[in-house]
Design a protein around this motif. Structure first.
Motif, mmCIF file in Angstrom:
data_model
loop_
_atom_site.group_PDB
_atom_site.id
_atom_site.type_symbol
_atom_site.label_atom_id
_atom_site.label_comp_id
_atom_site.label_asym_id
_atom_site.label_seq_id
_atom_site.Cartn_x
_atom_site.Cartn_y
_atom_site.Cartn_z
ATOM 1 N N THR A 1 0.821 -1.214 0.000
ATOM 2 C CA THR A 1 0.000 0.000 0.000
ATOM 3 C C THR A 1 0.854 1.262 0.000
ATOM 4 O O THR A 1 0.673 2.160 -0.832
ATOM 5 C CB THR A 1 -0.935 0.015 1.224
ATOM 6 O OG1 THR A 1 -1.813 -1.116 1.167
ATOM 7 C CG2 THR A 1 -1.771 1.289 1.254
ATOM 8 N N PHE A 2 1.802 1.345 0.935
ATOM 9 C CA PHE A 2 2.623 2.548 1.038
ATOM 10 C C PHE A 2 3.649 2.617 -0.093
ATOM 11 O O PHE A 2 4.016 3.709 -0.544
ATOM 12 C CB PHE A 2 3.333 2.594 2.397
ATOM 13 C CG PHE A 2 2.462 3.106 3.507
ATOM 14 C CD1 PHE A 2 2.459 4.444 3.836
ATOM 15 C CD2 PHE A 2 1.631 2.243 4.209
ATOM 16 C CE1 PHE A 2 1.643 4.927 4.849
ATOM 17 C CE2 PHE A 2 0.815 2.701 5.227
ATOM 18 C CZ PHE A 2 0.821 4.055 5.553
ATOM 19 N N GLY A 3 4.109 1.460 -0.557
ATOM 20 C CA GLY A 3 5.133 1.441 -1.593
ATOM 21 C C GLY A 3 4.626 1.701 -2.982
ATOM 22 O O GLY A 3 5.419 1.795 -3.934
ATOM 23 N N SER A 4 3.319 1.840 -3.142
ATOM 24 C CA SER A 4 2.755 2.071 -4.474
ATOM 25 C C SER A 4 2.179 3.470 -4.641
ATOM 26 O O SER A 4 1.551 3.766 -5.654
ATOM 27 C CB SER A 4 1.649 1.042 -4.758
ATOM 28 O OG SER A 4 0.591 1.172 -3.812
ATOM 29 N N GLN A 5 2.410 4.346 -3.670
ATOM 30 C CA GLN A 5 1.802 5.678 -3.712
ATOM 31 C C GLN A 5 2.311 6.528 -4.875
ATOM 32 O O GLN A 5 1.595 7.382 -5.395
ATOM 33 C CB GLN A 5 2.032 6.404 -2.389
ATOM 34 C CG GLN A 5 1.290 5.801 -1.209
ATOM 35 C CD GLN A 5 -0.196 5.686 -1.462
ATOM 36 O OE1 GLN A 5 -0.882 6.682 -1.687
ATOM 37 N NE2 GLN A 5 -0.708 4.467 -1.447
ATOM 38 N N HIS A 6 3.547 6.290 -5.301
ATOM 39 C CA HIS A 6 4.089 7.081 -6.419
ATOM 40 C C HIS A 6 3.458 6.696 -7.751
ATOM 41 O O HIS A 6 3.559 7.437 -8.730
ATOM 42 C CB HIS A 6 5.604 6.900 -6.509
ATOM 43 C CG HIS A 6 6.032 5.491 -6.756
ATOM 44 N ND1 HIS A 6 5.762 4.461 -5.877
ATOM 45 C CD2 HIS A 6 6.703 4.926 -7.791
ATOM 46 C CE1 HIS A 6 6.251 3.335 -6.362
ATOM 47 N NE2 HIS A 6 6.820 3.588 -7.525
ATOM 48 N N LEU A 7 2.789 5.541 -7.798
ATOM 49 C CA LEU A 7 2.184 5.089 -9.046
ATOM 50 C C LEU A 7 0.861 5.791 -9.339
ATOM 51 O O LEU A 7 0.263 5.559 -10.381
ATOM 52 C CB LEU A 7 1.966 3.572 -9.002
ATOM 53 C CG LEU A 7 3.256 2.749 -8.867
ATOM 54 C CD1 LEU A 7 2.926 1.268 -8.745
ATOM 55 C CD2 LEU A 7 4.176 2.991 -10.051
ATOM 56 N N ALA A 8 0.422 6.647 -8.429
ATOM 57 C CA ALA A 8 -0.806 7.413 -8.673
ATOM 58 C C ALA A 8 -0.665 8.306 -9.897
ATOM 59 O O ALA A 8 -1.649 8.700 -10.515
ATOM 60 C CB ALA A 8 -1.156 8.260 -7.451
ATOM 61 N N PHE A 9 0.588 8.613 -10.256
ATOM 62 C CA PHE A 9 0.813 9.495 -11.400
ATOM 63 C C PHE A 9 0.810 8.731 -12.730
ATOM 64 O O PHE A 9 0.956 9.320 -13.788
ATOM 65 C CB PHE A 9 2.148 10.228 -11.233
ATOM 66 C CG PHE A 9 2.130 11.185 -10.077
ATOM 67 C CD1 PHE A 9 1.576 12.439 -10.213
ATOM 68 C CD2 PHE A 9 2.645 10.813 -8.852
ATOM 69 C CE1 PHE A 9 1.544 13.323 -9.145
ATOM 70 C CE2 PHE A 9 2.619 11.692 -7.775
ATOM 71 C CZ PHE A 9 2.066 12.950 -7.926
#
Length: 324
Positions: free
Chosen positions: A79-87
């Protein structure tokens, strides 16, 4: 058409975000917006980061409850490690896509992952409807530009549908109905990898398993309600720091409406779509267009902080899905 969207879909969404931002640039006094943002205290961003982290933890617990046997620490890291993929994807679809990719080799396979994501989404939508319905009745006087009778009817309808869906979800007959409905859907979905016999079989099994997990579904729903209230508290926080009165009913309605809007696969990371939508929503509650825009932009530093943290976690972690 499919090939066209594969080639140009991302850039079309980038164009949508850019176009919506350009529209805002042409219609909003950004000097006033920047003045509002410059007055934000440091403690606001500290609380906003802590609040967003809490929201992500709650979302992970909801996911974990529907995945018995999974390690919570692993799901939290995902969950926390995928936050940059929102872009890279529309914001409302990012978490679902990441969850599917990272758990597709776990027990039950891709079919099981799809079913768990679907159940989590359904419980989340029910929570939105159960909270949005009553909040609509309290904010009717604030929605002067809309017909009050229509808004009241919408509130009753949303609340009724939410309660009906909740009843179906937590009764034995309702669970059987859901299993039959899902079984029918699995056989007609025109997606090649879902149509295979193994995937359909795993989805059927997963649907029956999740339908029988009454306690876990109950706590997942309770956490879905908490999740919505935490998001609404973010609106109250923003309103208070800008010295703009905002009731909890207004915050719940605004956050619920925004989440429904953000399910639309438009734009990148919600950029543009979120700003325009939030402006339209908040101006109903006494926010000036410039103040509403400042409230929207105030969330981007938090998004960037979590994106950097997500990239750091990804860079230091092996993301090979766990095979069983």
């Amino acid at each position: 058409m499919k090939l066209f969207w594969q080639r140009y879909g991302y850039w079309i969404k980038v164009g949508m975000s850019a176009g919506l931002l350009l529209l805002l640039l042409l219609t909003i006094d950004f000097k006033s917006v920047l003045m509002h943002i410059s007055k934000l205290p440091v403690w606001f961003f500290v609380i906003a980061v802590l609040l967003n982290a809490t929201i992500l933890v709650v979302a992970t617990i909801r996911w974990w409850l529907l995945l018995p046997g999974e390690k919570f620490r692993r799901l939290l890291r995902i969950t926390f490690g995928s936050q940059h993929l929102a872009f890279l994807l529309p914001s409302s679809l990012t978490n679902d896509a990441i969850r599917l990719v990272t758990t597709r080799y776990d027990a039950g396979g891709v079919g099981h992952s799809l079913v768990v994501i679907a159940w989590d989404k359904v419980l989340g939508l029910i929570a939105i409807m159960v909270l949005m319905g009553p909040s609509t009745w309290y904010i009717i006087p604030d929605l002067g530009r809309f017909d009050k009778g229509t808004i009241a009817g919408l509130g009753y309808t949303v609340f009724f549908i939410g309660c009906l869906a909740l009843t179906i979800t937590f009764t034995k007959k309702g669970s059987k109905l859901i299993v039959l409905l899902m079984d029918w859907l699995f056989h007609i979905i025109p997606i090649s990898f879902i149509s295979t016999r193994n995937v359909i079989s795993s989805m059927q099994t997963a649907t029956m398993n999740v339908a029988s997990m009454t306690k876990r579904k109950f706590w997942s729903f309770v956490l879905a309600l908490l999740y919505q209230l935490l998001i609404a508290s973010g609106y109250v926080l923003v309103a208070s720091v800008f010295n703009q009165p905002m009731s909890w009913s207004q915050a719940i309605w605004a956050s619920s409406a925004m989440q429904v809007i953000m399910m639309l696969p438009l734009g990148i990371a919600g950029i543009g779509l979120k700003d325009v939508s939030l402006l339209l929503v908040l101006t109903n509650f006494g926010f000036s267009p410039e103040l509403a825009m400042a409230a929207s932009l105030s969330s981007y530093p938090v998004v960037v902080i979590f994106a950097i943290a997500g990239w750091s976690i990804t860079a230091s972690t092996s993301w090979e899905p766990r095979k069983t």
